[in-house]
Design a protein around this motif. Sequence first.
Motif, PDB file in Angstrom:
ATOM      1  N   CYS A 280      40.761  16.043 106.548  1.00  0.00           N
ATOM      2  CA  CYS A 280      40.959  15.038 105.092  1.00  0.00           C
ATOM      3  C   CYS A 280      40.030  13.827 105.256  1.00  0.00           C
ATOM      4  CB  CYS A 280      42.241  14.746 104.974  1.00  0.00           C
ATOM      5  SG  CYS A 280      43.482  16.070 104.390  1.00  0.00           S
ATOM      6  N   LEU A 281      39.658  13.473 106.524  1.00  0.00           N
ATOM      7  CA  LEU A 281      38.948  12.439 106.574  1.00  0.00           C
ATOM      8  C   LEU A 281      37.578  12.719 106.308  1.00  0.00           C
ATOM      9  CD1 LEU A 281      38.720  10.167 109.728  1.00  0.00           C
ATOM     10  CD2 LEU A 281      36.707  11.063 109.044  1.00  0.00           C
ATOM     11  N   LEU A 282      37.004  13.966 107.042  1.00  0.00           N
ATOM     12  CA  LEU A 282      35.746  14.469 106.675  1.00  0.00           C
ATOM     13  C   LEU A 282      35.405  14.787 104.988  1.00  0.00           C
ATOM     14  CD1 LEU A 282      35.417  16.964 109.388  1.00  0.00           C
ATOM     15  CD2 LEU A 282      34.032  14.857 109.141  1.00  0.00           C
ATOM     16  N   LEU A 283      36.493  15.184 104.239  1.00  0.00           N
ATOM     17  CA  LEU A 283      36.279  15.238 102.802  1.00  0.00           C
ATOM     18  C   LEU A 283      36.292  13.912 102.071  1.00  0.00           C
ATOM     19  CD1 LEU A 283      36.062  18.035 101.045  1.00  0.00           C
ATOM     20  CD2 LEU A 283      36.585  18.315 103.530  1.00  0.00           C
ATOM     21  N   GLY A 284      37.047  13.056 102.730  1.00  0.00           N
ATOM     22  CA  GLY A 284      37.190  11.749 102.154  1.00  0.00           C
ATOM     23  C   GLY A 284      35.847  11.002 102.043  1.00  0.00           C
ATOM     24  N   ALA A 285      35.098  11.055 103.502  1.00  0.00           N
ATOM     25  CA  ALA A 285      33.838  10.743 103.728  1.00  0.00           C
ATOM     26  C   ALA A 285      32.816  11.125 102.790  1.00  0.00           C
ATOM     27  CB  ALA A 285      33.542  10.806 105.264  1.00  0.00           C
ATOM     28  N   ALA A 286      32.985  12.545 102.678  1.00  0.00           N
ATOM     29  CA  ALA A 286      31.814  13.344 101.895  1.00  0.00           C
ATOM     30  C   ALA A 286      31.972  12.817 100.213  1.00  0.00           C
ATOM     31  CB  ALA A 286      32.281  14.819 101.789  1.00  0.00           C
TER      32      ALA A 286
END
Length: 222
Positions: A136-142
């Motif tokens: 979820c962090l990586l998708l939020g960063a994207a």
Amino acid sequence: MTALLRYQTALLLRSQRWLPPVLLYGIFLVVGVRAGEPILDSLGYTAAALLPVTAWLVRICVTQEPAAARAVTAAARGTVRVHLAALLAAAVVAAVLGTVATLVVTVISEPKSADHTVDVSPLSAGAAGLLAAMVCLLLGAAVGALCNRPLLRGRGWSVTMTVFLALLALVAGGSPANYAVTGLVTGSRTGTVELPGAALAGALLVAAVAAAVACGLATRRG
């Protein structure tokens, strides 16, 4: 790169602009997670709430530096590296936040399935919850990278698209974040823990592409 990362992180922490998203995350957890609830359900909620908070942190980091200061930093270190450092600073702060939250939720939750009949290993559940949080962090960063400078400059459009894409990343069937969170919630029904390895790989790819696009455009649009 390490010096740029420290610089961007220091800007974020000293500005105290991190307080609203962190407080929002805390409110999400206070409202949605209670001691003694099934561990996998609680970890799924904890991971999901991290996605919009990370996107918000990215927005803060890529817009926090004054234009004049950013021009000087870019001239000294390169626009791509400066923008990448801003993205990484947000990701690092979100990672610390998500890790602490996952550990706390793992400790206070009941290591049982949703119907309280099947034992669940806290260690395995915590590992799955941590990986889901990183997805979820990586998708939020994207989302944050694609919805802010240099792609979108207007505040109204930027905020609107950030909210829309963050919600879409959580509910869309093909989204790694949706897969990881759903895996925790579904596993809670049977007491089965499944590590979201495929979702993590997909999230890494999405985040890398988003960062590459944002950094590439930063050299053209400033």
